[in-house]
Write a protein that holds these residues in place. Structure first.
Motif, PDB file in Angstrom:
ATOM      1  N   TYR A  37      -4.926 -10.394 -13.679  1.00  0.00           N
ATOM      2  CA  TYR A  37      -4.639  -9.882 -12.326  1.00  0.00           C
ATOM      3  C   TYR A  37      -4.557  -8.364 -12.343  1.00  0.00           C
ATOM      4  O   TYR A  37      -5.131  -7.693 -11.483  1.00  0.00           O
ATOM      5  CB  TYR A  37      -3.325 -10.475 -11.783  1.00  0.00           C
ATOM      6  N   ARG A  41      -6.780  -6.022 -10.024  1.00  0.00           N
ATOM      7  CA  ARG A  41      -6.063  -5.202  -9.051  1.00  0.00           C
ATOM      8  C   ARG A  41      -6.455  -3.724  -9.183  1.00  0.00           C
ATOM      9  O   ARG A  41      -6.504  -2.994  -8.194  1.00  0.00           O
ATOM     10  CB  ARG A  41      -4.566  -5.410  -9.273  1.00  0.00           C
ATOM     11  N   ILE A  74      -2.594 -21.141  -4.161  1.00  0.00           N
ATOM     12  CA  ILE A  74      -2.128 -20.527  -2.923  1.00  0.00           C
ATOM     13  C   ILE A  74      -2.990 -19.303  -2.666  1.00  0.00           C
ATOM     14  O   ILE A  74      -3.202 -18.472  -3.560  1.00  0.00           O
ATOM     15  CB  ILE A  74      -0.621 -20.183  -2.921  1.00  0.00           C
ATOM     16  N   PHE A  76      -4.497 -15.931  -1.992  1.00  0.00           N
ATOM     17  CA  PHE A  76      -3.966 -14.620  -2.330  1.00  0.00           C
ATOM     18  C   PHE A  76      -4.062 -13.713  -1.103  1.00  0.00           C
ATOM     19  O   PHE A  76      -5.157 -13.406  -0.620  1.00  0.00           O
ATOM     20  CB  PHE A  76      -4.687 -13.980  -3.517  1.00  0.00           C
ATOM     21  N   ASP A  78      -0.851 -11.435   1.623  1.00  0.00           N
ATOM     22  CA  ASP A  78       0.560 -11.050   1.704  1.00  0.00           C
ATOM     23  C   ASP A  78       1.065 -11.338   3.113  1.00  0.00           C
ATOM     24  O   ASP A  78       0.286 -11.313   4.068  1.00  0.00           O
ATOM     25  CB  ASP A  78       0.751  -9.566   1.370  1.00  0.00           C
ATOM     26  N   ILE A  79       2.363 -11.557   3.235  1.00  0.00           N
ATOM     27  CA  ILE A  79       2.908 -11.833   4.571  1.00  0.00           C
ATOM     28  C   ILE A  79       2.772 -10.608   5.492  1.00  0.00           C
ATOM     29  O   ILE A  79       2.819 -10.751   6.707  1.00  0.00           O
ATOM     30  CB  ILE A  79       4.377 -12.309   4.533  1.00  0.00           C
ATOM     31  N   LEU A  80       2.589  -9.420   4.916  1.00  0.00           N
ATOM     32  CA  LEU A  80       2.496  -8.223   5.759  1.00  0.00           C
ATOM     33  C   LEU A  80       1.067  -7.894   6.169  1.00  0.00           C
ATOM     34  O   LEU A  80       0.820  -6.903   6.867  1.00  0.00           O
ATOM     35  CB  LEU A  80       3.175  -7.039   5.060  1.00  0.00           C
ATOM     36  N   PHE A 144      -1.080 -19.498   3.964  1.00  0.00           N
ATOM     37  CA  PHE A 144       0.300 -19.151   4.307  1.00  0.00           C
ATOM     38  C   PHE A 144       0.363 -17.976   5.268  1.00  0.00           C
ATOM     39  O   PHE A 144      -0.605 -17.244   5.481  1.00  0.00           O
ATOM     40  CB  PHE A 144       1.121 -18.807   3.052  1.00  0.00           C
ATOM     41  N   SER A 209      11.586 -15.631   3.995  1.00  0.00           N
ATOM     42  CA  SER A 209      12.338 -15.122   2.846  1.00  0.00           C
ATOM     43  C   SER A 209      13.689 -14.542   3.225  1.00  0.00           C
ATOM     44  O   SER A 209      14.594 -14.494   2.412  1.00  0.00           O
ATOM     45  CB  SER A 209      11.519 -14.053   2.138  1.00  0.00           C
TER      46      SER A 209
HETATM   47  C1  LIG Z   1       8.693 -11.162   1.288  1.00  0.00           C
HETATM   48  C2  LIG Z   1       7.259 -11.425   0.869  1.00  0.00           C
HETATM   49  C3  LIG Z   1       6.238 -10.431   0.718  1.00  0.00           C
HETATM   50  N1  LIG Z   1       5.091 -11.104   0.346  1.00  0.00           N
HETATM   51  C4  LIG Z   1       5.323 -12.441   0.261  1.00  0.00           C
HETATM   52  C5  LIG Z   1       6.675 -12.672   0.608  1.00  0.00           C
HETATM   53  C6  LIG Z   1       7.334 -14.035   0.741  1.00  0.00           C
HETATM   54  C7  LIG Z   1       7.786 -14.577  -0.542  1.00  0.00           C
HETATM   55  C8  LIG Z   1       8.921 -13.849  -1.208  1.00  0.00           C
HETATM   56  O1  LIG Z   1      10.036 -13.876  -0.648  1.00  0.00           O
HETATM   57  O2  LIG Z   1       8.670 -13.237  -2.245  1.00  0.00           O
HETATM   58  C9  LIG Z   1       4.380 -13.518  -0.046  1.00  0.00           C
HETATM   59  C10 LIG Z   1       3.284 -13.278  -1.014  1.00  0.00           C
HETATM   60  N2  LIG Z   1       2.908 -12.099  -1.608  1.00  0.00           N
HETATM   61  C11 LIG Z   1       1.837 -12.315  -2.428  1.00  0.00           C
HETATM   62  C12 LIG Z   1       1.466 -13.683  -2.312  1.00  0.00           C
HETATM   63  C13 LIG Z   1       0.207 -14.223  -2.982  1.00  0.00           C
HETATM   64  C14 LIG Z   1       0.032 -15.548  -3.444  1.00  0.00           C
HETATM   65  C15 LIG Z   1       0.913 -16.023  -4.592  1.00  0.00           C
HETATM   66  O3  LIG Z   1       2.051 -16.456  -4.319  1.00  0.00           O
HETATM   67  O4  LIG Z   1       0.444 -16.053  -5.742  1.00  0.00           O
HETATM   68  C16 LIG Z   1       2.380 -14.294  -1.447  1.00  0.00           C
HETATM   69  C17 LIG Z   1       2.481 -15.755  -1.023  1.00  0.00           C
HETATM   70  C18 LIG Z   1       1.155 -11.317  -3.254  1.00  0.00           C
HETATM   71  C19 LIG Z   1       1.782 -10.023  -3.568  1.00  0.00           C
HETATM   72  N3  LIG Z   1       2.518  -9.214  -2.738  1.00  0.00           N
HETATM   73  C20 LIG Z   1       2.870  -8.070  -3.378  1.00  0.00           C
HETATM   74  C21 LIG Z   1       2.338  -8.096  -4.694  1.00  0.00           C
HETATM   75  C22 LIG Z   1       2.434  -6.976  -5.715  1.00  0.00           C
HETATM   76  C23 LIG Z   1       1.596  -5.801  -5.318  1.00  0.00           C
HETATM   77  C24 LIG Z   1       0.516  -5.392  -6.306  1.00  0.00           C
HETATM   78  O5  LIG Z   1      -0.094  -6.226  -6.976  1.00  0.00           O
HETATM   79  O6  LIG Z   1       0.268  -4.184  -6.384  1.00  0.00           O
HETATM   80  C25 LIG Z   1       1.657  -9.317  -4.822  1.00  0.00           C
HETATM   81  C26 LIG Z   1       0.893  -9.828  -6.015  1.00  0.00           C
HETATM   82  C27 LIG Z   1       3.639  -6.941  -2.775  1.00  0.00           C
HETATM   83  C28 LIG Z   1       4.800  -7.275  -1.914  1.00  0.00           C
HETATM   84  N4  LIG Z   1       4.757  -8.066  -0.818  1.00  0.00           N
HETATM   85  C29 LIG Z   1       6.019  -8.177  -0.263  1.00  0.00           C
HETATM   86  C30 LIG Z   1       6.898  -7.373  -1.029  1.00  0.00           C
HETATM   87  C31 LIG Z   1       8.389  -7.224  -0.771  1.00  0.00           C
HETATM   88  C32 LIG Z   1       6.133  -6.781  -2.035  1.00  0.00           C
HETATM   89  C33 LIG Z   1       6.589  -5.752  -3.034  1.00  0.00           C
HETATM   90  C34 LIG Z   1       7.410  -6.313  -4.109  1.00  0.00           C
HETATM   91  C35 LIG Z   1       6.554  -6.916  -5.178  1.00  0.00           C
HETATM   92  O7  LIG Z   1       5.636  -6.216  -5.594  1.00  0.00           O
HETATM   93  O8  LIG Z   1       6.830  -8.041  -5.594  1.00  0.00           O
HETATM   94  C36 LIG Z   1       6.353  -8.973   0.941  1.00  0.00           C
END
Ligand SMILES: Cc1c2[nH]c(c1CCC(=O)O)Cc1[nH]c(c(CCC(=O)O)c1C)Cc1[nH]c(c(CCC(=O)O)c1C)Cc1[nH]c(c(C)c1CCC(=O)O)C2
Length: 347
Positions: A37, A41, A74, A76, A78-80, A144, A209
């Motif tokens: 990954y 990335r 699942i 790939f 992000d919720i945002l 999702f 979350s």
């Molecule tokens: C709150 C939330 C987010 N994103 C998500 C949630 C709900 C689940 C939870 O409570 O963790 C959901 C999410 N985010 C991501 C996935 C991909 C699929 C999977 O689960 O493998 C899913 C299902 C990828 C991601 N989303 C993010 C990354 C890391 C960023 C990167 O790779 O540079 C990944 C792989 C970034 C992200 N996205 C979010 C945050 C707070 C962050 C930064 C913190 C972190 O890095 O963990 C928001």
């Protein structure tokens, strides 16, 4: 039933069957703990661009499937992605997580554009199509979105937070504006998830979350009611699609959620006692969870003990084995393989 007709194990569990061993996948099974990954990335300058590149996102979805053969992939993304697609400013800063413009006015709300969102988020549906075509036949595909409250909380807070105090100030201080934001998100989420279902997602998960920061009355209003609206709309259009809700840290409101949110399965966070959930939550829902992600980091005896205790606690319930929250970046990938062997070899 003929072998070719049998449901995939994850979909059978979502239909209420107590499949044994329980089907397994892990929240955040794709991501930074996997060297492949990190390499992938590195090919995209920004995280949202990565999520919106179907070839890269499909590859990120498939990496853990190839390595571990879980029962589900699942999508790939992000919720945002959804607030970004609606035109709300979102960016990901390395090391500090998501940063959003803080939504506090009607003018900011009126800028959200649902038609634009479908266009900007269209690559996500393309990712779903590519993944579905590439998956092994027994592996189910989960799409999702963030649940509306959690997405609204990030928008009204301007990013992550321990208590979402700014978001709650808006929720209590200008309930009409907050409700209007929630309504926009409910509609946008229905459209976004419908596109994923049309593209081939077999189950859809709503990540709430930050549901756990709410009072019981607000939990009902901003978690259960909007989730039930989304569930009703999706079920009317896609009767075969299964829904998983994850109201993290819902506490005592978990029972009301399981009874009233209209989902087929409820994800349990790490703190929920699984034996209690197996007794107290209605049998009409499948349960999912809830191994401590840090037990997965630890591995060895701690992982074995926690896993076995969970597998004993599920009794005869329809259950999907998962973590109680996402895989953390420090997780040794070998421990994931170890966990899957433990679950599949149990009993
Ligand atoms: C709150 C939330 C987010 N994103 C998500 C949630 C709900 C689940 C939870 O409570 O963790 C959901 C999410 N985010 C991501 C996935 C991909 C699929 C999977 O689960 O493998 C899913 C299902 C990828 C991601 N989303 C993010 C990354 C890391 C960023 C990167 O790779 O540079 C990944 C792989 C970034 C992200 N996205 C979010 C945050 C707070 C962050 C930064 C913190 C972190 O890095 O963990 C928001």
């Amino acid at each position: 039933m003929d072998g070719a007709m049998r449901l995939k194990p994850l979909l059978a569990a979502l239909a209420g069957e107590p499949v044994r061993p329980p089907p397994l996948w892990l929240m955040r099974q794709a991501g930074r703990y996997l060297p492949e990954y990190r390499a992938l990335r590195a090919r995209a300058p920004d995280f949202l661009g990565f999520c919106l590149s179907p070839e890269l996102a499909a590859e990120a979805t498939l990496q853990p499937v190839r390595r571990f053969r879980p029962d589900a992939a699942i999508l790939f993304a992000d919720i945002l992605v959804l607030p970004h697609a609606l035109g709300h400013p979102v960016r990901f800063e390395a090391g500090e997580g998501p940063v959003l413009e803080r939504l506090a006015t009607r003018a900011q709300l009126d800028r959200l554009d649902a038609a634009r969102a479908l266009e900007v988020a269209a690559p996500v549906s393309e990712t779903v199509r590519q993944v579905r075509a590439a998956l092994p036949p027994e592996v189910a595909l989960i799409g999702f979105a963030g649940a509306p409250f959690t997405v609204a909380a990030y928008m009204a807070e301007g990013g992550g937070s321990r208590d979402f105090a700014h978001a709650k100030r808006l929720m209590y201080g200008d309930p009409a504006l907050f409700e209007a934001l929630m309504d926009r998100l409910v509609e946008a989420t229905i459209a976004y998830l419908s596109a994923q279902a049309e593209a081939g997602a077999e189950a859809l998960m709503l990540f709430d979350s930050w549901a756990g920061v709410l009072s019981p009355a607000m939990f009902d209003r901003h978690v259960i009611v909007p989730t039930a609206r989304i569930a009703a709309a999706l079920k009317a259009r896609f009767p075969q699609v299964r829904l998983i809700g994850f109201p993290r840290q819902a506490g005592g409101s978990l029972v009301a959620y399981a009874e009233g949110a209209g989902v087929d399965a409820v994800g349990l966070d790490t703190a929920v006692p699984p034996a209690w959930a197996a007794r107290a939550l209605p049998r009409t829902v499948t349960l999912q969870g809830n191994l401590d992600p840090l037990a997965l980091v630890a591995g060895g005896e701690a992982l074995r003990e926690e896993t076995e205790a969970l597998l004993e606690a599920i009794g005869d319930r329809a259950w999907i084995f998962n973590l109680g929250h996402g895989v953390v970046p420090e997780t040794p990938p070998e421990h994931v393989a170890e966990l899957i062997a433990l679950v599949r070899g149990h009993g």
